[in-house]
Write a protein that holds these residues in place. Structure first.
Motif, PDB file in Angstrom:
ATOM      1  N   THR A 203       0.800  -1.229   0.000  1.00  0.00           N
ATOM      2  CA  THR A 203       0.000   0.000   0.000  1.00  0.00           C
ATOM      3  C   THR A 203       0.831   1.276   0.000  1.00  0.00           C
ATOM      4  OG1 THR A 203      -0.144  -0.060   2.425  1.00  0.00           O
ATOM      5  CG2 THR A 203      -1.916  -1.126   1.176  1.00  0.00           C
ATOM      6  N   SER A 204       2.115   1.182   0.296  1.00  0.00           N
ATOM      7  CA  SER A 204       2.928   2.394   0.391  1.00  0.00           C
ATOM      8  C   SER A 204       4.239   2.220  -0.359  1.00  0.00           C
ATOM      9  CB  SER A 204       3.215   2.717   1.860  1.00  0.00           C
ATOM     10  OG  SER A 204       4.110   3.810   1.956  1.00  0.00           O
ATOM     11  N   LEU A 205       4.617   3.279  -1.060  1.00  0.00           N
ATOM     12  CA  LEU A 205       5.907   3.292  -1.734  1.00  0.00           C
ATOM     13  C   LEU A 205       6.891   4.196  -0.999  1.00  0.00           C
ATOM     14  CD1 LEU A 205       4.629   3.381  -5.407  1.00  0.00           C
ATOM     15  CD2 LEU A 205       5.911   1.530  -4.342  1.00  0.00           C
ATOM     16  N   ASP A 206       6.497   4.630   0.203  1.00  0.00           N
ATOM     17  CA  ASP A 206       7.385   5.434   1.036  1.00  0.00           C
ATOM     18  C   ASP A 206       8.286   4.483   1.824  1.00  0.00           C
ATOM     19  OD1 ASP A 206       8.653   7.081   2.825  1.00  0.00           O
ATOM     20  OD2 ASP A 206       6.895   8.336   3.194  1.00  0.00           O
ATOM     21  N   LEU A 207       9.533   4.397   1.418  1.00  0.00           N
ATOM     22  CA  LEU A 207      10.464   3.465   2.052  1.00  0.00           C
ATOM     23  C   LEU A 207      10.679   3.784   3.532  1.00  0.00           C
ATOM     24  CD1 LEU A 207      13.414   2.635  -0.368  1.00  0.00           C
ATOM     25  CD2 LEU A 207      11.842   1.074   0.746  1.00  0.00           C
ATOM     26  N   HIS A 208      10.588   5.038   3.898  1.00  0.00           N
ATOM     27  CA  HIS A 208      10.810   5.412   5.289  1.00  0.00           C
ATOM     28  C   HIS A 208       9.751   4.769   6.185  1.00  0.00           C
ATOM     29  CE1 HIS A 208      13.913   8.372   4.289  1.00  0.00           C
ATOM     30  NE2 HIS A 208      13.161   8.693   3.248  1.00  0.00           N
ATOM     31  N   ILE A 209       8.518   4.687   5.705  1.00  0.00           N
ATOM     32  CA  ILE A 209       7.434   4.074   6.489  1.00  0.00           C
ATOM     33  C   ILE A 209       7.643   2.563   6.579  1.00  0.00           C
ATOM     34  CG2 ILE A 209       4.957   3.595   6.539  1.00  0.00           C
ATOM     35  CD1 ILE A 209       4.526   6.345   5.277  1.00  0.00           C
ATOM     36  N   THR A 210       7.843   1.924   5.434  1.00  0.00           N
ATOM     37  CA  THR A 210       7.969   0.465   5.406  1.00  0.00           C
ATOM     38  C   THR A 210       9.180  -0.022   6.183  1.00  0.00           C
ATOM     39  OG1 THR A 210       6.970   0.506   3.202  1.00  0.00           O
ATOM     40  CG2 THR A 210       8.025  -1.541   3.882  1.00  0.00           C
ATOM     41  N   LEU A 211      10.326   0.598   5.970  1.00  0.00           N
ATOM     42  CA  LEU A 211      11.529   0.171   6.672  1.00  0.00           C
ATOM     43  C   LEU A 211      11.473   0.553   8.151  1.00  0.00           C
ATOM     44  CD1 LEU A 211      14.238   1.018   3.977  1.00  0.00           C
ATOM     45  CD2 LEU A 211      13.081  -1.153   4.417  1.00  0.00           C
ATOM     46  N   GLY A 212      10.702   1.592   8.472  1.00  0.00           N
ATOM     47  CA  GLY A 212      10.490   1.939   9.876  1.00  0.00           C
ATOM     48  C   GLY A 212       9.771   0.827  10.624  1.00  0.00           C
ATOM     49  N   ILE A 213       8.834   0.156   9.952  1.00  0.00           N
ATOM     50  CA  ILE A 213       8.139  -0.983  10.566  1.00  0.00           C
ATOM     51  C   ILE A 213       9.133  -2.103  10.853  1.00  0.00           C
ATOM     52  CG2 ILE A 213       6.402  -2.782  10.154  1.00  0.00           C
ATOM     53  CD1 ILE A 213       4.835  -0.746   8.522  1.00  0.00           C
ATOM     54  N   VAL A 214      10.081  -2.300   9.954  1.00  0.00           N
ATOM     55  CA  VAL A 214      11.101  -3.336  10.155  1.00  0.00           C
ATOM     56  C   VAL A 214      11.930  -3.047  11.401  1.00  0.00           C
ATOM     57  CG1 VAL A 214      13.165  -4.412   9.182  1.00  0.00           C
ATOM     58  CG2 VAL A 214      11.228  -3.902   7.704  1.00  0.00           C
ATOM     59  N   THR A 215      12.446  -1.829  11.516  1.00  0.00           N
ATOM     60  CA  THR A 215      13.311  -1.501  12.655  1.00  0.00           C
ATOM     61  C   THR A 215      12.542  -1.524  13.973  1.00  0.00           C
ATOM     62  OG1 THR A 215      12.948   0.874  12.259  1.00  0.00           O
ATOM     63  CG2 THR A 215      14.887  -0.141  11.245  1.00  0.00           C
ATOM     64  N   GLU A 216      11.299  -1.073  13.962  1.00  0.00           N
ATOM     65  CA  GLU A 216      10.496  -1.087  15.198  1.00  0.00           C
ATOM     66  C   GLU A 216      10.245  -2.512  15.671  1.00  0.00           C
ATOM     67  OE1 GLU A 216       7.033   1.121  14.276  1.00  0.00           O
ATOM     68  OE2 GLU A 216       8.085   3.059  14.175  1.00  0.00           O
ATOM     69  N   ASN A 217       9.983  -3.416  14.747  1.00  0.00           N
ATOM     70  CA  ASN A 217       9.738  -4.807  15.122  1.00  0.00           C
ATOM     71  C   ASN A 217      11.012  -5.511  15.573  1.00  0.00           C
ATOM     72  OD1 ASN A 217       6.831  -5.921  14.631  1.00  0.00           O
ATOM     73  ND2 ASN A 217       7.188  -4.469  12.973  1.00  0.00           N
ATOM     74  N   LEU A 218      12.139  -5.098  15.047  1.00  0.00           N
ATOM     75  CA  LEU A 218      13.410  -5.680  15.506  1.00  0.00           C
ATOM     76  C   LEU A 218      13.642  -5.355  16.984  1.00  0.00           C
ATOM     77  CD1 LEU A 218      15.699  -4.963  12.438  1.00  0.00           C
ATOM     78  CD2 LEU A 218      15.095  -7.214  13.333  1.00  0.00           C
ATOM     79  N   ILE A 219      13.171  -4.209  17.422  1.00  0.00           N
ATOM     80  CA  ILE A 219      13.331  -3.821  18.825  1.00  0.00           C
ATOM     81  C   ILE A 219      12.238  -4.440  19.692  1.00  0.00           C
ATOM     82  CG2 ILE A 219      13.216  -1.842  20.406  1.00  0.00           C
ATOM     83  CD1 ILE A 219      14.681  -0.222  18.275  1.00  0.00           C
ATOM     84  N   SER A 220      10.976  -4.359  19.237  1.00  0.00           N
ATOM     85  CA  SER A 220       9.867  -4.815  20.077  1.00  0.00           C
ATOM     86  C   SER A 220       9.745  -6.334  20.135  1.00  0.00           C
ATOM     87  CB  SER A 220       8.553  -4.215  19.568  1.00  0.00           C
ATOM     88  OG  SER A 220       8.270  -4.662  18.251  1.00  0.00           O
ATOM     89  N   LYS A 221      10.126  -7.030  19.074  1.00  0.00           N
ATOM     90  CA  LYS A 221       9.909  -8.483  19.036  1.00  0.00           C
ATOM     91  C   LYS A 221      11.182  -9.310  18.938  1.00  0.00           C
ATOM     92  CE  LYS A 221       5.278  -8.162  17.056  1.00  0.00           C
ATOM     93  NZ  LYS A 221       5.193  -6.712  16.932  1.00  0.00           N
ATOM     94  N   MET A 222      12.307  -8.664  18.658  1.00  0.00           N
ATOM     95  CA  MET A 222      13.551  -9.417  18.473  1.00  0.00           C
ATOM     96  C   MET A 222      14.589  -9.106  19.541  1.00  0.00           C
ATOM     97  SD  MET A 222      13.029 -11.192  15.657  1.00  0.00           S
ATOM     98  CE  MET A 222      14.590 -11.562  14.877  1.00  0.00           C
ATOM     99  N   GLY A 223      14.271  -8.213  20.469  1.00  0.00           N
ATOM    100  CA  GLY A 223      15.180  -7.946  21.576  1.00  0.00           C
ATOM    101  C   GLY A 223      16.342  -7.030  21.260  1.00  0.00           C
ATOM    102  N   ALA A 224      16.329  -6.381  20.090  1.00  0.00           N
ATOM    103  CA  ALA A 224      17.419  -5.470  19.746  1.00  0.00           C
ATOM    104  C   ALA A 224      17.261  -4.165  20.523  1.00  0.00           C
ATOM    105  CB  ALA A 224      17.429  -5.196  18.248  1.00  0.00           C
ATOM    106  N   ASP A 225      18.375  -3.484  20.761  1.00  0.00           N
ATOM    107  CA  ASP A 225      18.331  -2.171  21.409  1.00  0.00           C
ATOM    108  C   ASP A 225      18.267  -1.044  20.388  1.00  0.00           C
ATOM    109  OD1 ASP A 225      18.534  -2.834  24.273  1.00  0.00           O
ATOM    110  OD2 ASP A 225      20.436  -3.734  23.675  1.00  0.00           O
ATOM    111  N   ALA A 226      18.777  -1.297  19.197  1.00  0.00           N
ATOM    112  CA  ALA A 226      18.716  -0.310  18.117  1.00  0.00           C
ATOM    113  C   ALA A 226      18.813  -1.052  16.791  1.00  0.00           C
ATOM    114  CB  ALA A 226      19.836   0.718  18.236  1.00  0.00           C
TER     115      ALA A 226
END
Length: 554
Positions: A191-214
């Motif tokens: 639904t979105s071609l804004d890479l900042h939005i899509t890749l932002g979901i990736v980084t947020e999930n890496l912290i919330s669900k994968m235990g990363a700090d950044a």
């Protein structure tokens, strides 16, 4: 018999209490302390411990311990190593009367217990496999009794099934969370071609669900040959993310050249690889990076940072690479769309430049006044805006204006360039040029929406025009607009056979043809425009208040 019966009842009571408590526990971390407390109470000791097998490291790791077991010189064991390793591998209990003289105990731990230690170790089993071991130590002169062995073994089996169910539940929850994450990413990519939005979901999930700090995603720019931060989460200093990274950077180059993931367990020991400067001030301990490639082309790097040591499991790594794959798809889609837009713009510009060239070629062949096509194009577009024709249609009007006389390519030169009056036969042949235009342009899908002007600009309001004798609003609005502009420019310019008419004479001529050759409403707007009553440079001006009907016959 009475004593044995009482012991059995006490055991049943403990089993019931433990079973209830373990069912109420939310996860394994809550279960283990409950289990240890019940075991200590049933055996009357303060020293007990539980080990669970770690498949990734092929090791039995201490998960909960009290008393002596909190200070063991060697707390973890490989399978078949020491008493705990033997019990786990064999699946049988081991009772030791004297730790120091026990032949299978680890030497370091034997010296620790000395002659004062005796105890029991039992395997923790599920219905299908052994998952760990449980041990209880008793201080001399007390010895392990048979009913205590039976009690500890029973509790270990209850614990094994409870831990197994808990692990299944935790894995199911983890899988659901990961599927939800992938679903969110799929939706964002679709639904979105804004890479900042899509890749932002990736980084947020890496912290919330994968235990990363950044976490950060760097996208490779083929033009600048740099890696740019498109999404980053968890960093204390956001300024470091604004500077693109050159491929000369040793770490980035190594990751992309090797096309392999990189794991740095302790960044402080890898000063030659890990970037220094502002990033080092974030106090990260570990670093993991995944290169992003698609069809052999570099797309970027996915980076994960930890401020504390972490154990990377196979499941964790599998899901990380799945997220990296989704990030690659998102970058691919966005760059593909961007390239497609760029190609489309270049193609459209090439088409329009070609059309302008055709228009100039027609001017030369028809001996038109130089610049006639450019002037009528600009004036037609301005009049169309004043009338209120949508901007989306102006592109087709522009193309139609550039090609308004394209049909004259089919008219013989001896007729087109004749200086004197045309005969009836020549007039008949000349009037075929709108049909020639239609036959030439209609097979071209790209130019079909622009065909109205070339095909219909010789139709008259009263129906006496050609080639089809359309009348009134049956004539396409774009053709009605252009017809007035074409006559205005033709009469305003010098021709080989006459001089340009005075402005007042042209106005009177066009007014006399209102309702006959030209649409009266379009004429009113046109005269207001050329007299300056509508200021063309004023962005606040409004289109003609009275809507002009457009019953275009496509």
């Amino acid at each position: 018999m009475f004593t044995e019966t009482r012991q059995r009842l006490e055991e049943l009571e403990i089993v019931s209490r433990v079973s209830f408590s373990l069912r109420a526990a939310r996860d394994t971390k809550e279960m283990l302390p409950i289990l240890l407390n019940e075991i200590k109470a049933s055996v009357d000791t303060d020293s007990a411990a539980i080990w669970l097998y770690d498949f990734e490291n092929n090791e039995l790791k201490s998960k909960a311990a009290t008393g002596w077991f909190n200070s063991l010189p060697k707390p973890n064991f490989k399978p078949n190593e020491g008493i705990i390793g033997k019990v786990y591998s064999s699946g049988t209990a081991h009772v030791g009367a004297n730790a120091e003289n026990d032949t299978i105990i680890n030497p370091e731990n034997a010296a620790f217990f000395g002659e004062n230690g005796s105890g029991i170790a039992v395997p923790i089993r599920t219905a299908t496999e052994t998952i760990g071991a449980l041990a209880v130590a008793i201080q001399a002169p007390r010895k392990v009794k048979s009913h205590q062995t039976r009690m500890v073994t029973t509790l270990a089996e209850i614990a094994g099934n409870a831990i197994y169910r808990s692990n299944l539940y935790e894995r199911s929850e983890e899988q659901i969370q990961r599927l939800t994450t992938l679903r969110e990413l799929d939706t964002a990519i679709a639904t979105s071609l804004d890479l900042h939005i899509t890749l932002g979901i990736v980084t947020e999930n890496l912290i919330s669900k994968m235990g990363a700090d950044a976490a950060a995603v760097l996208v490779f720019s083929p033009d600048s040959q740099m890696l740019e931060y498109y999404a980053a989460t968890g960093f204390e200093n956001r300024n470091i993310l604004r500077t693109p990274i050159s491929l000369g950077n040793s770490l980035a180059s190594q990751i992309l050249l090797s096309r392999k993931s990189m794991y740095i367990k302790d960044v402080k020991k890898e000063t030659g690889q890990y970037p220094t400067g502002p990033l080092s001030a974030e106090n990260f301990t570990s670093y993991y990076a995944v290169p992003l490639f698609s069809k052999g082309a570099t797309r970027g790097i996915l980076e994960i940072y930890f401020r504390a040591p972490i154990s990377l499991t196979a499941d964790w790594l599998d899901f990380l690479h799945t997220l990296a794959g989704q990030a690659t798809i998102a970058i691919d889609n966005a760059q593909l769309f961007e390239n497609l837009q760029k190609s489309n713009q270049e193609l459209s510009l090439a088409y329009d430049t070609t059309l302008e060239g055709w228009g100039k070629a027609l001017e030369l062949r028809d001996k038109e006044t130089q610049g006639h096509t450019r002037r009528v194009t600009n004036l037609t577009l301005e009049l169309a805006r004043q009338i209120g024709i949508p901007e989306s249609e102006l592109l087709h009007i522009r193309r139609g204006t550039l090609l308004h006389d394209i049909g004259k390519m089919g008219v013989p030169d001896n007729i087109l360039r004749k200086n004197g009056p045309l005969t009836q036969a020549e007039i008949f042949e000349m009037r075929k040029h709108p049909q020639y235009a239609y036959d030439l342009l209609s097979p071209i899908t790209y130019l079909r929406p622009a065909i109205e002007i070339a095909y219909c600009h010789h139709e008259w309001w009263d129906g006496s025009g050609y080639p089809r004798g359309l009348k009134g609003e049956a004539i396409p609005l774009s053709a009605r607009v252009f017809a007035i502009v074409d006559v205005w420019d033709a009469l305003s310019s010098d021709r080989p056979y006459r001089k340009a008419w005075p402005r007042k004479k042209i106005i009177n001529y066009i007014k006399n043809l209102s309702g006959k050759q030209f649409d009266p409403d379009v004429i009113k707007v046109f005269f207001k425009m050329i007299e300056g009553e509508i200021k063309q440079t004023d962005p606040s001006h409004k289109p003609h208040s009275k809507p002009i009907k457009n019953n275009d016959q496509k």
